[in-house]
Design an enzyme around this catalytic site. Structure first.
Site, mmCIF file in Angstrom:
data_model
loop_
_atom_site.group_PDB
_atom_site.id
_atom_site.type_symbol
_atom_site.label_atom_id
_atom_site.label_comp_id
_atom_site.label_asym_id
_atom_site.label_seq_id
_atom_site.Cartn_x
_atom_site.Cartn_y
_atom_site.Cartn_z
ATOM 1 N N ILE A 82 3.529 -5.969 5.079
ATOM 2 C CA ILE A 82 4.417 -5.075 4.318
ATOM 3 C C ILE A 82 3.619 -3.822 4.011
ATOM 4 C CG2 ILE A 82 3.799 -6.124 2.089
ATOM 5 C CD1 ILE A 82 6.698 -5.553 1.156
ATOM 6 N N ALA A 83 4.246 -2.684 4.101
ATOM 7 C CA ALA A 83 3.580 -1.440 3.679
ATOM 8 C C ALA A 83 4.644 -0.406 3.321
ATOM 9 C CB ALA A 83 2.671 -0.897 4.781
ATOM 10 N N ILE A 84 4.238 0.463 2.426
ATOM 11 C CA ILE A 84 5.036 1.628 2.036
ATOM 12 C C ILE A 84 4.199 2.866 2.352
ATOM 13 C CG2 ILE A 84 6.082 2.853 0.074
ATOM 14 C CD1 ILE A 84 7.576 0.241 0.775
ATOM 15 N N ARG A 100 6.577 3.608 -6.713
ATOM 16 C CA ARG A 100 7.946 3.966 -7.143
ATOM 17 C C ARG A 100 8.844 2.733 -7.138
ATOM 18 N NH1 ARG A 100 9.334 9.710 -4.157
ATOM 19 N NH2 ARG A 100 7.223 10.572 -4.223
ATOM 20 N N GLY A 101 8.238 1.571 -6.952
ATOM 21 C CA GLY A 101 9.028 0.339 -6.957
ATOM 22 C C GLY A 101 9.596 -0.041 -5.598
ATOM 23 N N GLU A 140 -1.102 -14.322 3.105
ATOM 24 C CA GLU A 140 -2.548 -14.152 2.953
ATOM 25 C C GLU A 140 -2.799 -12.682 2.688
ATOM 26 O OE1 GLU A 140 -3.432 -15.599 6.774
ATOM 27 O OE2 GLU A 140 -3.459 -17.693 6.142
ATOM 28 N N ASN A 147 -7.556 -6.246 -2.050
ATOM 29 C CA ASN A 147 -6.307 -5.466 -2.045
ATOM 30 C C ASN A 147 -5.577 -5.639 -3.379
ATOM 31 O OD1 ASN A 147 -3.997 -4.062 -1.421
ATOM 32 N ND2 ASN A 147 -3.706 -5.024 0.583
ATOM 33 N N TYR A 174 2.387 -8.916 -5.552
ATOM 34 C CA TYR A 174 2.807 -10.298 -5.296
ATOM 35 C C TYR A 174 2.942 -11.080 -6.607
ATOM 36 C CZ TYR A 174 1.558 -8.947 -0.542
ATOM 37 O OH TYR A 174 1.472 -8.292 0.653
HETATM 38 C C1 COA Z 1 0.804 -2.822 -1.629
HETATM 39 C C2 COA Z 1 1.899 -1.766 -1.421
HETATM 40 C C3 COA Z 1 2.876 -2.278 -0.369
HETATM 41 C C4 COA Z 1 2.636 -1.546 -2.745
HETATM 42 O O1 COA Z 1 3.702 -0.627 -2.500
HETATM 43 P P1 COA Z 1 4.377 0.225 -3.681
HETATM 44 O O2 COA Z 1 5.729 0.652 -3.215
HETATM 45 O O3 COA Z 1 3.446 1.284 -4.117
HETATM 46 O O4 COA Z 1 4.512 -0.862 -4.817
HETATM 47 P P2 COA Z 1 5.579 -0.833 -6.028
HETATM 48 O O5 COA Z 1 5.751 0.566 -6.500
HETATM 49 O O6 COA Z 1 6.805 -1.581 -5.622
HETATM 50 O O7 COA Z 1 4.797 -1.640 -7.153
HETATM 51 C C5 COA Z 1 5.185 -2.943 -7.568
HETATM 52 C C6 COA Z 1 4.039 -3.534 -8.352
HETATM 53 O O8 COA Z 1 2.886 -3.642 -7.531
HETATM 54 C C7 COA Z 1 1.723 -3.358 -8.312
HETATM 55 N N1 COA Z 1 1.058 -2.165 -7.767
HETATM 56 C C8 COA Z 1 1.516 -1.323 -6.821
HETATM 57 N N2 COA Z 1 0.587 -0.379 -6.558
HETATM 58 C C9 COA Z 1 -0.469 -0.636 -7.355
HETATM 59 C C10 COA Z 1 -1.736 -0.037 -7.515
HETATM 60 N N3 COA Z 1 -2.106 1.050 -6.813
HETATM 61 N N4 COA Z 1 -2.597 -0.584 -8.406
HETATM 62 C C11 COA Z 1 -2.254 -1.681 -9.110
HETATM 63 N N5 COA Z 1 -1.055 -2.298 -9.010
HETATM 64 C C12 COA Z 1 -0.175 -1.787 -8.124
HETATM 65 C C13 COA Z 1 2.193 -3.176 -9.720
HETATM 66 O O9 COA Z 1 2.200 -4.450 -10.347
HETATM 67 C C14 COA Z 1 3.604 -2.693 -9.525
HETATM 68 O O10 COA Z 1 4.423 -2.981 -10.604
HETATM 69 P P3 COA Z 1 4.543 -1.916 -11.840
HETATM 70 O O11 COA Z 1 4.953 -0.616 -11.225
HETATM 71 O O12 COA Z 1 5.548 -2.520 -12.738
HETATM 72 O O13 COA Z 1 3.162 -1.828 -12.423
HETATM 73 C C15 COA Z 1 1.302 -0.414 -0.989
HETATM 74 O O14 COA Z 1 0.211 -0.094 -1.833
HETATM 75 C C16 COA Z 1 0.837 -0.372 0.448
HETATM 76 O O15 COA Z 1 1.603 -0.025 1.354
HETATM 77 N N6 COA Z 1 -0.443 -0.718 0.675
HETATM 78 C C17 COA Z 1 -1.008 -0.718 2.043
HETATM 79 C C18 COA Z 1 -0.497 -1.865 2.881
HETATM 80 C C19 COA Z 1 -0.897 -3.193 2.287
HETATM 81 O O16 COA Z 1 -1.968 -3.361 1.745
HETATM 82 N N7 COA Z 1 0.019 -4.175 2.453
HETATM 83 C C20 COA Z 1 -0.221 -5.527 2.003
HETATM 84 C C21 COA Z 1 -0.733 -6.354 3.132
HETATM 85 S S1 COA Z 1 -1.066 -8.033 2.589
#
Ligand code: COA
Length: 157
Positions: free
Chosen positions: A72-74, A81-82, A106, A111, A118
């Protein structure tokens, strides 16, 4: 960004270059385009979009009564932004629809953003695979996380 509503749609072959570019921008450990092409043939691959704007993707595997979040990635321009929470929550509904009793994953122990995502989505940490992933220097551990899905014996929701 476009003001178009958020939509989740199936990933297609024509999306692979854009998805691979997003993954490269988002992480130091991206999948290759070939891995996405392979996944399209055997896994459940979806995109989060707003109109024409690609925001993120999710790859799930459903097999033998359980599901696995494979990736998964954004896009980094749209972090915190959720969007991942929304996409993963919808993905868990897909797991339920596939009659899975649980979803596991996993994740690299370093990370912290993904691990926090999660936990927020209801996963629990259930194990550790030591030195599982190659890292920029040496190797790093993988945390194993599981979410029991509604209707399963271990469901706490
Ligand atoms: C992990 C990832 C998918 C999160 O995407 P995101 O859209 O920014 O996440 P969200 O905005 O939905 O955040 C949901 C929750 O995740 C956590 N979170 C997200 N980014 C965070 C950060 N930089 N630091 C700490 N917690 C974080 C928080 O608990 C957040 O909830 P909150 O906003 O109420 O605090 C993004 O950082 C990403 O694409 N990372 C690279 C790819 C990756 O590592 N994928 C996982 C492979 S296992």
């Amino acid at each position: 960004m476009s003001t178009a509503p958020l939509t989740i749609r199936p990933m297609q072959l024509a999306d692979v270059d854009a998805v691979a570019a997003l993954n490269l921008a988002a992480t130091a450990y991206p999948w290759s385009p070939g891995q996405f092409i392979d996944s399209l043939q055997s896994h459940d691959c979806h995109l989060l979009v707003a109109g024409e704007q690609l925001l993120g993707f999710m790859v799930l595997q459903h097999s033998c009564g359980e599901s696995c979040l494979l990736n998964i990635a954004i896009h980094p321009d749209f972090h915190q932004r959720g969007y991942a929470h929304f996409l993963l929550s919808q993905g868990l509904q897909r797991c339920i629809g596939a009659n899975s009793s649980q979803c596991y994953l996993e994740v690299r122990a370093s990370n912290t953003a993904a691990i926090a995502l999660y936990f927020k989505t209801g996963f629990e940490e259930v194990g550790l695979r030591k030195n599982y992933y190659p890292a920029v220097q040496g190797r790093e551990h993988a945390k194993i996380m599981i979410k029991k899905l509604p209707g399963s014996a271990g469901d706490k929701t």
